[in-house]
Design an enzyme around this catalytic site. Structure first.
Site, PDB file in Angstrom:
ATOM      1  N   ASP A  44      69.702  97.374  49.752  1.00 18.47           N
ATOM      2  CA  ASP A  44      68.534  97.361  49.150  1.00 18.47           C
ATOM      3  C   ASP A  44      68.542  95.918  48.160  1.00 18.47           C
ATOM      4  O   ASP A  44      69.012  96.009  47.447  1.00 18.47           O
ATOM      5  CB  ASP A  44      68.019  98.432  48.578  1.00 18.47           C
ATOM      6  N   ILE A  45      67.656  95.072  48.702  1.00 22.73           N
ATOM      7  CA  ILE A  45      67.709  93.803  47.770  1.00 22.73           C
ATOM      8  C   ILE A  45      67.360  93.934  46.498  1.00 22.73           C
ATOM      9  O   ILE A  45      67.681  93.294  45.585  1.00 22.73           O
ATOM     10  CB  ILE A  45      66.564  92.764  48.506  1.00 22.73           C
TER      11      ILE A  45
ATOM     12  N   ASN B 104      52.422  88.593  51.167  1.00 24.25           N
ATOM     13  CA  ASN B 104      51.511  88.037  51.924  1.00 24.25           C
ATOM     14  C   ASN B 104      50.557  87.278  51.057  1.00 24.25           C
ATOM     15  O   ASN B 104      50.650  86.807  49.678  1.00 24.25           O
ATOM     16  CB  ASN B 104      50.404  89.214  52.402  1.00 24.25           C
TER      17      ASN B 104
ATOM     18  N   GLY C 170      56.500  97.253  52.730  1.00 27.87           N
ATOM     19  CA  GLY C 170      57.998  96.777  53.145  1.00 27.87           C
ATOM     20  C   GLY C 170      58.738  96.372  52.033  1.00 27.87           C
ATOM     21  O   GLY C 170      58.782  97.149  50.763  1.00 27.87           O
ATOM     22  N   VAL C 171      59.419  95.327  51.980  1.00 24.43           N
ATOM     23  CA  VAL C 171      60.401  94.636  51.044  1.00 24.43           C
ATOM     24  C   VAL C 171      59.489  94.297  49.814  1.00 24.43           C
ATOM     25  O   VAL C 171      59.874  94.616  48.535  1.00 24.43           O
ATOM     26  CB  VAL C 171      60.934  93.467  51.319  1.00 24.43           C
ATOM     27  N   ASP C 172      58.237  93.936  50.001  1.00 22.71           N
ATOM     28  CA  ASP C 172      57.022  93.616  49.253  1.00 22.71           C
ATOM     29  C   ASP C 172      56.985  94.958  48.083  1.00 22.71           C
ATOM     30  O   ASP C 172      57.129  94.889  46.866  1.00 22.71           O
ATOM     31  CB  ASP C 172      55.971  93.007  49.662  1.00 22.71           C
TER      32      ASP C 172
ATOM     33  N   SER D 165      59.587  88.109  57.643  1.00 22.66           N
ATOM     34  CA  SER D 165      58.662  88.221  58.783  1.00 22.66           C
ATOM     35  C   SER D 165      59.114  89.177  59.758  1.00 22.66           C
ATOM     36  O   SER D 165      58.343  89.317  60.815  1.00 22.66           O
ATOM     37  CB  SER D 165      58.290  86.807  59.425  1.00 22.66           C
TER      38      SER D 165
ATOM     39  N   VAL E  89      56.575  94.092  59.052  1.00 21.76           N
ATOM     40  CA  VAL E  89      55.223  94.028  59.570  1.00 21.76           C
ATOM     41  C   VAL E  89      54.681  92.825  60.297  1.00 21.76           C
ATOM     42  O   VAL E  89      54.024  92.787  61.167  1.00 21.76           O
ATOM     43  CB  VAL E  89      54.440  94.149  58.132  1.00 21.76           C
TER      44      VAL E  89
HETATM   45  N1  AR6 Z   1      65.630  95.418  50.894  1.00 22.36           N
HETATM   46  C1  AR6 Z   1      65.771  94.272  51.709  1.00 22.36           C
HETATM   47  N2  AR6 Z   1      65.121  94.180  52.841  1.00 22.36           N
HETATM   48  C2  AR6 Z   1      64.207  95.089  53.195  1.00 22.36           C
HETATM   49  C3  AR6 Z   1      63.769  95.998  52.034  1.00 22.36           C
HETATM   50  C4  AR6 Z   1      64.577  96.209  50.900  1.00 22.36           C
HETATM   51  N3  AR6 Z   1      64.447  96.917  50.018  1.00 22.36           N
HETATM   52  N4  AR6 Z   1      62.641  96.801  52.530  1.00 22.36           N
HETATM   53  C5  AR6 Z   1      62.325  96.241  53.706  1.00 22.36           C
HETATM   54  N5  AR6 Z   1      63.257  95.307  53.983  1.00 22.36           N
HETATM   55  P1  AR6 Z   1      58.405  93.368  55.591  1.00 22.36           P
HETATM   56  P2  AR6 Z   1      57.304  90.818  56.659  1.00 22.36           P
HETATM   57  C6  AR6 Z   1      63.311  94.392  55.360  1.00 22.36           C
HETATM   58  O1  AR6 Z   1      57.762  94.244  56.555  1.00 22.36           O
HETATM   59  O2  AR6 Z   1      57.546  91.208  57.946  1.00 22.36           O
HETATM   60  C7  AR6 Z   1      54.161  93.552  53.198  1.00 22.36           C
HETATM   61  O3  AR6 Z   1      53.248  94.415  53.343  1.00 22.36           O
HETATM   62  C8  AR6 Z   1      62.554  95.024  56.636  1.00 22.36           C
HETATM   63  O4  AR6 Z   1      63.597  95.860  57.283  1.00 22.36           O
HETATM   64  O5  AR6 Z   1      58.747  93.800  54.438  1.00 22.36           O
HETATM   65  O6  AR6 Z   1      57.566  89.603  56.288  1.00 22.36           O
HETATM   66  C9  AR6 Z   1      53.660  92.205  52.762  1.00 22.36           C
HETATM   67  O7  AR6 Z   1      52.874  92.384  51.660  1.00 22.36           O
HETATM   68  C10 AR6 Z   1      62.557  93.815  57.109  1.00 22.36           C
HETATM   69  O8  AR6 Z   1      63.593  93.562  58.032  1.00 22.36           O
HETATM   70  O9  AR6 Z   1      57.947  91.849  55.392  1.00 22.36           O
HETATM   71  C11 AR6 Z   1      52.947  91.390  53.930  1.00 22.36           C
HETATM   72  O10 AR6 Z   1      51.669  91.984  54.114  1.00 22.36           O
HETATM   73  C12 AR6 Z   1      62.374  92.520  56.294  1.00 22.36           C
HETATM   74  O11 AR6 Z   1      62.484  93.176  54.858  1.00 22.36           O
HETATM   75  C13 AR6 Z   1      53.781  91.905  54.910  1.00 22.36           C
HETATM   76  O12 AR6 Z   1      54.591  93.063  54.579  1.00 22.36           O
HETATM   77  C14 AR6 Z   1      60.960  92.351  56.253  1.00 22.36           C
HETATM   78  O13 AR6 Z   1      59.972  92.996  56.548  1.00 22.36           O
HETATM   79  C15 AR6 Z   1      55.077  90.999  55.274  1.00 22.36           C
HETATM   80  O14 AR6 Z   1      55.670  91.240  56.445  1.00 22.36           O
END
Ligand code: AR6
Length: 199
Positions: A9-10, A23, A31-33, A122, A125
């Site tokens: 977890d980052i 976004n 997600g990570v955001d 990316s 989502v």
């Molecule tokens: N630590 C590290 N990596 C993570 C964590 C974490 N805690 N949680 C998720 N990931 P995503 P995107 C990974 O969907 O595709 C948001 O709603 C996850 O498994 O977070 O760039 C934003 O507001 C994946 O490999 O980002 C945008 O609207 C990676 O992080 C949209 O999602 C990215 O997944 C951005 O989509």
């Protein structure tokens, strides 16, 4: 020097900067955001809201990066970047994703950041194919590291085993094998310090 790969977890990392896959509104999401906003606390949203809008609802165009403090996170800075939404690969997605990495590294150098951690921008989502995204992440970070002194530590964070493996093979294909011990090398930084002790 090597690009490090770490699974977890980052938000737990006591590095100088963590990168958020945001976004264009920079007002949070899933997600990570979502994880970064939850762990940083509500001041992060206030700081994002205070960033200037380029046009209504857009604070950061795709491929660009903005910086805020990290508040309750053990990191010092959050770099908010916006990866491309995957469509068919023919709409500049690779160049835009490469920009997310490169411009984050330029900002890191400007701010004297010693260590930076990236999530797989990316790859959630926004639907970017994992192996193609891993190749871009590996290419940009390795190219940067071979021609710059800072940041000294660049960590690609994989949230799951599939992403870890994708980074391993992308780096190996570019001439940097990742040993299984990489995460152990990284562990001393990931101390999980309480936020108050880290600031
Ligand atoms: N630590 C590290 N990596 C993570 C964590 C974490 N805690 N949680 C998720 N990931 P995503 P995107 C990974 O969907 O595709 C948001 O709603 C996850 O498994 O977070 O760039 C934003 O507001 C994946 O490999 O980002 C945008 O609207 C990676 O992080 C949209 O999602 C990215 O997944 C951005 O989509």
């Amino acid at each position: 020097m090597k690009i490090e790969v770490w699974q977890g977890d980052i938000t737990t990392l006591a590095v100088d900067a963590i990168v958020n896959a945001a976004n264009e509104s920079l007002l949070g999401g899933g997600g990570v955001d979502g994880a970064i906003h939850r762990a940083a606390g509500p001041q992060l949203l206030d700081a994002c809201r205070a960033l200037p809008e380029i046009r209504p609802g857009m604070r950061c165009p795709t491929g660009e990066v903005r910086q805020t403090p990290a508040f309750n996170l053990p990191a010092k800075h959050v770099f908010h970047t916006v990866g491309p939404v995957w469509q068919d690969g023919l709409r500049d997605e690779p160049a835009l994703l490469a920009n997310c990495y490169w411009k984050s590294l330029q900002l890191a150098e400007k701010l004297d950041v010693e260590s930076i951690a990236f999530p797989a921008i990316s790859c959630g989502v926004f639907g970017y194919p994992l192996h193609q995204a891993a190749h871009i992440a590996a290419t940009e970070t390795l190219t940067w590291q071979r021609s710059h002194r800072q940041p000294r530590r660049i960590i690609l964070v994989a949230y799951n085993a599939a992403t870890f493996k994708a980074y391993q093979s992308a780096l190996a294909a570019l001439g940097q094998p990742v040993e299984p011990s990489t995460s152990a090398i990284f562990a001393p930084l990931a101390l999980g310090l309480p936020p108050a002790a880290a600031h």
